[in-house]
Design a protein around this motif. Structure first.
Motif, short mmCIF file in Angstrom:
data_model
loop_
_atom_site.label_atom_id
_atom_site.label_comp_id
_atom_site.label_asym_id
_atom_site.label_seq_id
_atom_site.Cartn_x
_atom_site.Cartn_y
_atom_site.Cartn_z
N UNK B 32 -4.14 11.61 -0.55
CA UNK B 32 -3.51 10.92 0.56
C UNK B 32 -2.28 11.72 1.00
N UNK B 33 -2.22 12.06 2.27
CA UNK B 33 -1.07 12.80 2.80
C UNK B 33 -0.22 11.88 3.66
N UNK B 34 1.11 11.94 3.49
CA UNK B 34 2.02 11.04 4.18
C UNK B 34 2.87 11.77 5.22
N UNK B 35 3.07 11.11 6.36
CA UNK B 35 4.09 11.60 7.29
C UNK B 35 5.33 10.73 7.17
N UNK B 36 5.18 9.57 6.52
CA UNK B 36 6.27 8.59 6.50
C UNK B 36 7.38 8.99 5.55
N UNK B 41 6.38 6.06 0.62
CA UNK B 41 5.68 6.70 -0.50
C UNK B 41 6.00 5.95 -1.79
N UNK B 42 7.25 5.49 -1.93
CA UNK B 42 7.61 4.68 -3.10
C UNK B 42 6.76 3.41 -3.15
N UNK B 43 6.57 2.80 -1.99
CA UNK B 43 5.77 1.58 -1.91
C UNK B 43 4.34 1.84 -2.40
N UNK B 44 3.78 2.97 -1.98
CA UNK B 44 2.42 3.32 -2.43
C UNK B 44 2.40 3.59 -3.93
N UNK B 45 3.40 4.30 -4.42
CA UNK B 45 3.43 4.65 -5.83
C UNK B 45 3.55 3.40 -6.70
N UNK B 46 4.40 2.46 -6.25
CA UNK B 46 4.70 1.30 -7.09
C UNK B 46 3.78 0.12 -6.87
N UNK B 47 3.16 0.03 -5.70
CA UNK B 47 2.36 -1.16 -5.40
C UNK B 47 0.89 -0.80 -5.16
N UNK B 48 0.66 0.03 -4.15
CA UNK B 48 -0.73 0.27 -3.74
C UNK B 48 -1.52 0.97 -4.84
N UNK B 58 -12.05 4.42 -12.26
CA UNK B 58 -12.63 5.73 -12.03
C UNK B 58 -12.11 6.41 -10.78
N UNK B 59 -11.43 5.68 -9.93
CA UNK B 59 -10.86 6.30 -8.74
C UNK B 59 -9.34 6.33 -8.90
N UNK B 60 -8.73 7.50 -8.66
CA UNK B 60 -7.27 7.58 -8.70
C UNK B 60 -6.76 8.10 -7.37
N UNK B 61 -5.49 7.84 -7.12
CA UNK B 61 -4.87 8.29 -5.88
C UNK B 61 -3.95 9.46 -6.17
N UNK B 62 -4.02 10.48 -5.33
CA UNK B 62 -3.07 11.59 -5.40
C UNK B 62 -2.22 11.52 -4.14
N UNK B 63 -0.95 11.09 -4.29
CA UNK B 63 -0.09 10.87 -3.13
C UNK B 63 0.73 12.13 -2.86
N UNK B 64 0.56 12.70 -1.66
CA UNK B 64 1.24 13.95 -1.32
C UNK B 64 2.15 13.71 -0.12
N UNK B 65 3.41 14.06 -0.25
CA UNK B 65 4.35 13.96 0.87
C UNK B 65 4.11 15.14 1.81
N UNK B 94 -5.03 10.32 5.74
CA UNK B 94 -3.70 10.62 6.27
C UNK B 94 -2.99 9.30 6.57
N UNK B 95 -1.74 9.17 6.10
CA UNK B 95 -0.97 7.96 6.37
C UNK B 95 0.05 8.27 7.47
N UNK B 96 0.15 7.37 8.44
CA UNK B 96 1.12 7.56 9.52
C UNK B 96 0.76 8.71 10.42
N UNK B 97 -0.50 8.74 10.83
CA UNK B 97 -1.01 9.91 11.56
C UNK B 97 -1.75 9.44 12.80
N UNK B 98 -1.57 10.19 13.89
CA UNK B 98 -2.32 9.91 15.11
C UNK B 98 -3.40 10.97 15.23
N UNK B 99 -4.67 10.53 15.21
CA UNK B 99 -5.78 11.49 15.19
C UNK B 99 -5.86 12.31 16.46
N UNK B 100 -5.15 11.87 17.52
CA UNK B 100 -5.17 12.65 18.77
C UNK B 100 -4.48 14.00 18.62
#
Lengths: 292, 382
Positions: B32-36, B41-48, B58-65, B94-100
């Motif tokens: 997961x890549x963040x623009x925010x 990102x803290x919210x994702x790390x601690x909650x999501x 079996x599924x893990x998240x890799x959070x990348x700033x 992608x988090x916080x991203x406009x596909x345009x």
């Protein structure tokens, strides 16, 4: 400069070794052509040939005409030139005394001064920017100290053209001091003592003995500083006013937020045009040093 | 031999540093890549992350700033190149991203079309938040006014635009907003001025009704409003270069009031960046606009299915409630899908409508127009 001393290799059989030497420099030269020269040429081509809506291409100077007739773009260019010029002068004024002190002082303090002068090199500019706001910004540390002594607050340079100037000067001190110091290494103690013996004063020493010998280093130091400052981004962006903006933030904004790559490249080519003048100064001075 | 040992060690270390760049997107690890900003990102790390990983063994998240918009846009361009060559983009969501932003990205099918992706919670998404089918709104945030209650009593806080303008003029140097293209708090303050110049009617602006003439007639009056305010702003018309710098000036007590993102202001108060005496208020005649943060899922990612599962998971009541309580943002789903007690608790603080200014050509026109008309701080006629 020390580079000059490496110019006369002691080669026993130059005819036989020459191809190897050429091969050795081939890699960096090709890299420079591929990663620097070619992008420059392609950028210039991109700004001069406009794609027509009905297909095909035509030669056009339109983006340049726009830049040089647009008051907003021109004021950005002039603030960039102003900032660069002021920074260059301030850098000389600040760094020359430091370099002279470091060259001619034998005291232990000199080592600490040198450490302090080199320190800004290790501080990333984004950290410097926020520290600047904390210290010189409104109600920052300086204001607090002045207030404690019941003195009025300073007029904060934050968000004025002086903000980037102060930041950029601080950021460029290490490189300038180092280059000037290496130039001062060429001034021999004998020459100074000889001049003193015939009664030269401090100012005469500086003017007639030291400055002529380091004029080349001064030119190189200023070229390096100017090249860096002209296209600076972070410090002018965080500390400077919203408008006029320096060319770095201006190009980035045109490219990323206005989605006008052609205009942004035109700004880049114009910036490059100014920088190349200082680049040529540097190349000329190095070349002059190398010819025996 | 010491020197050789050193070279060996240095070589190994350099090789190890390069390894992650060479690796392929691993199966079962969603990149997961963040623009925010960091608070998200803290919210994702601690909650999501813990909640999702617990629910999906079996599924893990890799959070990348990703740094910022352009940072993630570059990853998008890389994914576009990977799509053409049929290789692995090493990114899934992608988090916080406009596909345009990715040129030809939507046309070439780089991003998943959520309308046909079959997300079970897709129908819950707030209708106000919809943009295009490749952008999935999952949280909202609104710009509020943050102020120093030690200098301005909560009872005297301006509640309408007219009051705000009167207050700014009566207290010169006490208000600052940031450049509209650098962080949305100033951007949405500018957009509120644009609404004000156009009869407070957000419906007048849609993503596809921009024309050069409309831009001129609708934006120029707003520039006049902002020009008129400029001399009463901090330093006679200075503008900070980001959300954080505005918060810093409020924290240093250099100004009394700033526009600020609700979530950023709440976490700043929580972390002590802003003092506890900071007050938050929203204009009651028409709120400062906000926006919805969107997700994009890459159609060629190794973990596309898992990433879609994650996208669906984000729209569940559990996460959407946490957006309110933990992040200080607004839910991306309609308010009907938030638990009743939370709905009641936040009813006073959050208006039912969040004006959402369209992006695209309007955004470009605003960024360019503001820099040319307002920022130079001089009368163009003089």
């Amino acid at each position: 400069m020390t580079i000059a001393d490496a110019g006369q290799p002691v080669l026993a059989a130059p005819e036989r070794r020459r191809p190897i030497g050429l091969l050795l420099v081939a890699v960096p030269v090709l890299l420079v052509i591929w990663l620097i020269i070619w992008p420059i040429i392609s950028a210039i081509i991109q700004t001069l040939w406009m794609r027509l809506p009905e297909g095909g291409e035509t030669f056009s100077l339109e983006t340049y005409r726009f830049f040089f007739s647009d008051g907003y773009s021109l004021s950005n260019l002039s603030i960039t030139l102003w900032t660069t010029g002021v920074c260059a002068i301030l850098l000389l004024v600040v760094c020359l005394p430091i370099a002279l002190y470091l060259r001619f002082s034998d005291s232990k303090v000199a080592a600490y001064v040198q450490g302090l002068a080199i320190f800004p090199m290790f501080v990333p500019s984004i950290i410097l920017s926020f520290a600047f706001i904390r210290v010189l910004g409104p109600n920052g540390t300086v204001d607090l100290l002045l207030n404690a002594m019941s003195l009025p607050k300073i007029r904060s340079p934050y968000l004025t053209p002086w903000g980037p100037v102060i930041g950029l000067v601080w950021d460029n001190i290490p490189l300038t001091v180092l280059i000037l110091l290496s130039g001062l290494g060429n001034v021999s103690n004998q020459a100074i003592e000889a001049a003193r013996d015939v009664g030269a004063g401090r100012f005469a020493l500086l003017w007639h003995i030291i400055l002529p010998r380091i004029s080349n280093s001064i030119l190189v130091a200023i070229s390096f500083a100017v090249l860096g400052i002209f296209s600076a981004f972070t410090l002018p962006y965080v500390l400077g006013p919203a408008a006029p903006e320096m060319m770095g933030p201006f190009m980035q904004r045109t490219f990323r937020e206005l989605y006008e790559p052609r205009t942004a490249i035109t700004q880049a080519v114009i910036t490059f045009g100014f920088c190349i003048v200082f680049g040529l100064f540097y190349v000329r001075s190095v070349a002059k040093n190398r010819t025996p | 031999m010491k020197r050789r040992d050193f070279m060996l060690a240095a070589g190994t270390a350099a090789g190890a540093l390069m390894l992650p760049r060479m690796s392929f997107g691993a199966e079962g690890v969603i990149d997961v890549y963040f623009t925010s900003d960091q608070n998200v990102i803290d919210f994702w790390t601690n909650v999501v992350k813990p909640k999702f990983e617990a629910a999906n063994a079996g599924i893990t998240l890799n959070l990348v700033d990703g740094g910022d918009g352009p940072g993630v846009a570059a990853i998008g361009d890389r994914a576009m190149a990977a799509l053409a060559s049929g290789s692995d983009p090493q990114a899934d969501l992608f988090e916080g991203f406009d596909t345009r932003v990715t040129v030809d990205g939507i046309a070439k099918g780089l991003y998943v079309d959520f309308e046909t992706a079959g997300l079970s919670n897709y129908s819950k998404v707030n209708p106000l938040a919809f943009d295009i089918p490749t952008n999935l709104p999952y949280r909202g945030s609104q710009v509020l006014l943050a102020y120093d209650t030690t200098k301005l009593a909560p009872a005297d806080v301006p509640k309408t635009w007219a009051d705000l303008v009167a207050w700014i003029k009566a207290n010169p140097g006490q208000f600052i907003y940031n450049r509209p293209n650098k962080g949305g708090s100033g951007g949405n303050f500018v957009r509120r001025a644009i609404y004000e110049a156009n009869g407070q009617d957000p419906a007048k602006f849609t993503v596809d009704n921009y024309t050069a003439e409309a831009g001129e007639t609708m934006l120029n009056p707003a520039w006049d409003i902002l020009m008129d305010l400029a001399p009463s702003l901090f330093d006679g018309g200075a503008y900070t270069s980001g959300n954080t710098q505005s918060l810093q000036l409020l924290g240093q007590s250099a100004v009394t009031m700033i526009p600020a993102w609700s979530d950023q202001a709440l976490s700043a108060i929580d972390q002590g960046v802003l003092p506890e005496t900071t007050g938050l208020v929203q204009l009651q005649d028409l709120g400062l606009p906000g926006g919805f943060t969107k997700l994009a899922v890459l159609s060629n990612g190794t973990n596309k299915d898992a990433a879609l599962k994650l996208a669906d998971f984000l729209l569940t009541e559990e996460i959407q409630s946490a957006v309110l309580t933990e992040l200080g943002g607004f839910p991306g789903v309609s308010w009907d899908y938030i638990s009743a007690d939370l709905r009641e608790k936040f009813a006073d603080l959050i208006p039912q409508t969040i004006p959402n200014f369209p992006g695209g050509d309007w955004e470009k026109a605003i960024n360019e127009g503001w820099y040319r008309a307002v920022a130079p701080n001089v009368d163009p006629a003089s």
